[in-house]
Design an enzyme around this catalytic site. Sequence first.
Site, PDB file in Angstrom:
ATOM      1  N   CYS A  34       0.811  -1.264  -0.234  1.00  0.00           N
ATOM      2  CA  CYS A  34      -0.216  -0.001   0.227  1.00  0.00           C
ATOM      3  C   CYS A  34       0.887   1.111  -0.089  1.00  0.00           C
ATOM      4  O   CYS A  34       0.638   2.082  -0.818  1.00  0.00           O
ATOM      5  CB  CYS A  34      -0.927  -0.023   1.213  1.00  0.00           C
ATOM      6  N   GLU A  77      -3.773  -3.810  -5.080  1.00  0.00           N
ATOM      7  CA  GLU A  77      -3.929  -2.220  -5.311  1.00  0.00           C
ATOM      8  C   GLU A  77      -4.352  -2.135  -6.652  1.00  0.00           C
ATOM      9  O   GLU A  77      -5.106  -0.836  -6.820  1.00  0.00           O
ATOM     10  CB  GLU A  77      -2.334  -1.932  -5.199  1.00  0.00           C
TER      11      GLU A  77
END
Length: 225
Positions: free
Chosen positions: A137, A209
């Site tokens: 992240c 993601e």
Amino acid sequence: MSEKFTDRIYPKIKGIWEACFKHPFVQGMGDGTLDLEKFKHWLMQDYVYLIEYARLFAIGTSKATDLGTMNSFAKGLDGVLFVEMDLHRSYAKTFGIPEEDLEATDQSAINTAYTSYMLNKAQAGGVENVAAALLACSWCYNYIGLELAKIPGALEGENYGSWIGMYSSDEFTDLNENAMDLINKLAEGKPERELKVLEEIVVKTGLFEYMFWDMCYKQETWPEI
């Protein structure tokens, strides 16, 4: 001196970061053309994502076996709660979205799958699993922020300049480097079979993601059946 884990994993993750950067959601932030409704969807989904992401740092703190590692996780937790989420609250105020509505957002299917995967890996393994689960992240967002900041005028953009400024900032870059230093420290000396487990966690969260950007661009929640 053994190879750092982040150097080892980079060839496998580089293509994912490049694909995320080229995604129309991200490109739209860069040139200012992204539909605000798509961005609002990201804002609300990412806010509840960050609540779960923060739990990773709390789990890491509880599993840490030394004070230095505890401090690293605590620094990350502070960064999520009081740096990243402040940006979201600021945007929500601009859009007239009450903070309680942000927190009450129903996680989309992709969001639920992503956070559930991270928390499962963090809780099932050692402290190094936690560090691996949280790495993608910050690494992805810092990569994207720094790349978008290179676009002339992007930092001054009316709607997305603040976003780009946040994720390309020295403060967020420091938080990402803290996450990278942490996984490098915890992976050092691990046998090959354990390193492959950590690699799989980073690659799969990296793919999540990309799926998250795509979900926000399509404004997906759950299938209507």
